[in-house]
Scaffold this motif. Structure first.
Motif, mmCIF file in Angstrom:
data_model
loop_
_atom_site.group_PDB
_atom_site.id
_atom_site.type_symbol
_atom_site.label_atom_id
_atom_site.label_comp_id
_atom_site.label_asym_id
_atom_site.label_seq_id
_atom_site.Cartn_x
_atom_site.Cartn_y
_atom_site.Cartn_z
ATOM 1 N N VAL A 1 0.842 -1.203 0.000
ATOM 2 C CA VAL A 1 0.000 0.000 0.000
ATOM 3 C C VAL A 1 0.871 1.244 0.000
ATOM 4 N N VAL A 2 1.897 1.258 0.821
ATOM 5 C CA VAL A 2 2.701 2.479 0.949
ATOM 6 C C VAL A 2 3.846 2.564 -0.046
ATOM 7 N N THR A 3 4.146 1.470 -0.756
ATOM 8 C CA THR A 3 5.267 1.535 -1.691
ATOM 9 C C THR A 3 4.853 1.584 -3.156
ATOM 10 N N THR A 4 3.618 1.267 -3.469
ATOM 11 C CA THR A 4 3.213 1.278 -4.870
ATOM 12 C C THR A 4 3.078 2.707 -5.373
ATOM 13 N N ARG A 5 3.283 2.882 -6.649
ATOM 14 C CA ARG A 5 3.208 4.209 -7.248
ATOM 15 C C ARG A 5 1.849 4.472 -7.886
ATOM 16 N N HIS A 6 0.992 3.464 -7.926
ATOM 17 C CA HIS A 6 -0.328 3.616 -8.524
ATOM 18 C C HIS A 6 -1.370 3.711 -7.416
ATOM 19 N N LEU A 7 -2.144 4.773 -7.422
ATOM 20 C CA LEU A 7 -3.080 5.049 -6.346
ATOM 21 C C LEU A 7 -4.217 4.030 -6.278
ATOM 22 N N MET B 1 -11.213 8.775 -7.942
ATOM 23 C CA MET B 1 -11.659 8.847 -9.328
ATOM 24 C C MET B 1 -12.514 10.087 -9.583
ATOM 25 N N LEU B 2 -13.210 10.571 -8.555
ATOM 26 C CA LEU B 2 -14.051 11.746 -8.716
ATOM 27 C C LEU B 2 -13.217 13.017 -8.842
ATOM 28 N N THR B 3 -12.113 13.087 -8.129
ATOM 29 C CA THR B 3 -11.291 14.304 -8.168
ATOM 30 C C THR B 3 -10.344 14.334 -9.354
ATOM 31 N N ARG B 4 -10.332 13.309 -10.150
ATOM 32 C CA ARG B 4 -9.454 13.227 -11.314
ATOM 33 C C ARG B 4 -7.988 13.384 -10.918
ATOM 34 N N ALA B 5 -7.635 12.785 -9.798
ATOM 35 C CA ALA B 5 -6.251 12.823 -9.337
ATOM 36 C C ALA B 5 -5.401 11.969 -10.277
ATOM 37 N N PRO B 6 -4.108 12.293 -10.402
ATOM 38 C CA PRO B 6 -3.258 11.446 -11.239
ATOM 39 C C PRO B 6 -3.173 10.047 -10.642
ATOM 40 N N ILE B 7 -3.476 9.053 -11.460
ATOM 41 C CA ILE B 7 -3.558 7.687 -10.964
ATOM 42 C C ILE B 7 -2.221 6.970 -11.116
ATOM 43 N N GLY B 8 -1.474 7.259 -12.142
ATOM 44 C CA GLY B 8 -0.229 6.554 -12.393
ATOM 45 C C GLY B 8 0.964 7.255 -11.775
ATOM 46 N N VAL B 9 2.118 6.922 -12.293
ATOM 47 C CA VAL B 9 3.377 7.484 -11.816
ATOM 48 C C VAL B 9 3.448 8.959 -12.196
ATOM 49 N N SER B 10 3.925 9.770 -11.267
ATOM 50 C CA SER B 10 4.047 11.202 -11.502
ATOM 51 C C SER B 10 5.471 11.631 -11.148
ATOM 52 N N ASP B 11 6.229 12.073 -12.154
ATOM 53 C CA ASP B 11 7.629 12.427 -11.915
ATOM 54 C C ASP B 11 7.785 13.652 -11.032
ATOM 55 N N ASP B 12 6.851 14.598 -11.115
ATOM 56 C CA ASP B 12 6.998 15.821 -10.334
ATOM 57 C C ASP B 12 6.661 15.624 -8.856
ATOM 58 N N LEU B 13 6.031 14.523 -8.469
ATOM 59 C CA LEU B 13 5.674 14.289 -7.074
ATOM 60 C C LEU B 13 6.559 13.260 -6.391
ATOM 61 N N ASP B 14 7.440 12.600 -7.134
ATOM 62 C CA ASP B 14 8.282 11.572 -6.539
ATOM 63 C C ASP B 14 9.353 12.198 -5.656
ATOM 64 N N ARG B 15 9.536 11.593 -4.501
ATOM 65 C CA ARG B 15 10.544 12.044 -3.545
ATOM 66 C C ARG B 15 11.324 10.822 -3.077
ATOM 67 N N PRO B 16 12.536 11.035 -2.574
ATOM 68 C CA PRO B 16 13.279 9.875 -2.049
ATOM 69 C C PRO B 16 12.563 9.295 -0.837
ATOM 70 N N GLY B 17 12.612 7.983 -0.717
ATOM 71 C CA GLY B 17 11.891 7.310 0.351
ATOM 72 C C GLY B 17 12.696 7.082 1.611
ATOM 73 N N TRP B 18 13.996 7.329 1.586
ATOM 74 C CA TRP B 18 14.800 7.002 2.759
ATOM 75 C C TRP B 18 14.479 7.861 3.978
ATOM 76 N N PRO B 19 14.101 9.155 3.857
ATOM 77 C CA PRO B 19 13.750 9.878 5.088
ATOM 78 C C PRO B 19 12.516 9.292 5.774
ATOM 79 N N ALA B 20 11.517 8.919 4.983
ATOM 80 C CA ALA B 20 10.309 8.332 5.571
ATOM 81 C C ALA B 20 10.620 6.982 6.197
ATOM 82 N N ALA B 21 11.459 6.181 5.550
ATOM 83 C CA ALA B 21 11.829 4.885 6.108
ATOM 84 C C ALA B 21 12.617 5.055 7.407
ATOM 85 N N LEU B 22 13.479 6.045 7.452
ATOM 86 C CA LEU B 22 14.260 6.314 8.656
ATOM 87 C C LEU B 22 13.361 6.754 9.809
#
Length: 177
Positions: free
Chosen positions: A22-28, A75-96
């Motif tokens: 749930v927390v690692t997939t890139r597709h909502l 689906m109602l808000t038409r949020a981006p469902i797939g991978v989004s390059d502008d929203l990707d961030r490194p995951g190591w701070p959250a994992a830490l």
């Protein structure tokens, strides 16, 4: 190890694995479906622990209502469902931070109980549970229903760009201004 222990471990592994997905997939939408698997495994754990009422409430409320509302709002808000390059961030701070919080909570739990045996209260019945829910917990349930209604109205407002605009700024019905 008995069969019940093996079933508990298997359902726990499914719940933890689906929770990680749930927390690692890139597709909502996939995250919402993995959440259904995780909550279903938790309902299975409740069934193995002979808490049938809690298991069915888990299925009806969480799997049947909350996840459907989540997917409907996405689906109602038409949020981006797939991978989004502008929203990707490194995951190591959250994992830490998550790992540190998990270790801190585990240390707190071990320090609080020091591996002592805790006496369990007498088992409850559906009648006692109903008295508690509809007696002392009515107000929190009503507040939660108003909160969910406000979230749904907010999703509708976000999905309709013409709501809240002045009449001069709205596009004409034919698409022209």
């Amino acid at each position: 190890m008995t069969g019940v222990d093996a079933l508990l471990l298997a359902l726990g592994a499914v719940a933890v694995g689906a929770g990680v997905l749930v927390v690692t997939t890139r597709h909502l939408v996939r995250a919402g479906l993995y959440l259904v698997v995780c909550l279903g495994a938790l309902a299975g754990l409740y069934l193995v622990l002979t808490a049938e009422l809690v298991a069915w409430v888990q299925v009806l409320i969480y799997v049947g209502a909350v996840v459907v509302l989540l997917l409907f709002a996405v689906m109602l808000t038409r949020a981006p469902i797939g991978v989004s390059d502008d929203l990707d961030r490194p995951g190591w701070p959250a994992a830490l931070i998550g790992g540190g919080a998990g270790l801190g909570l585990a240390a707190l739990l071990v320090d609080a109980f020091r591996w002592t045996r805790v006496d369990l209260p007498e088992p409850g019945t559906a009648e006692r549970l109903g008295e508690q829910v509809f007696g002392g917990w009515v107000l929190p349930f009503e507040v939660l229903s108003v909160l969910l209604l406000a979230a749904l109205v907010g999703a509708i407002v976000l999905s309709r760009p013409d709501i809240g605009r002045p009449a001069a700024d709205r596009p004409a019905p034919g698409g022209r201004r």
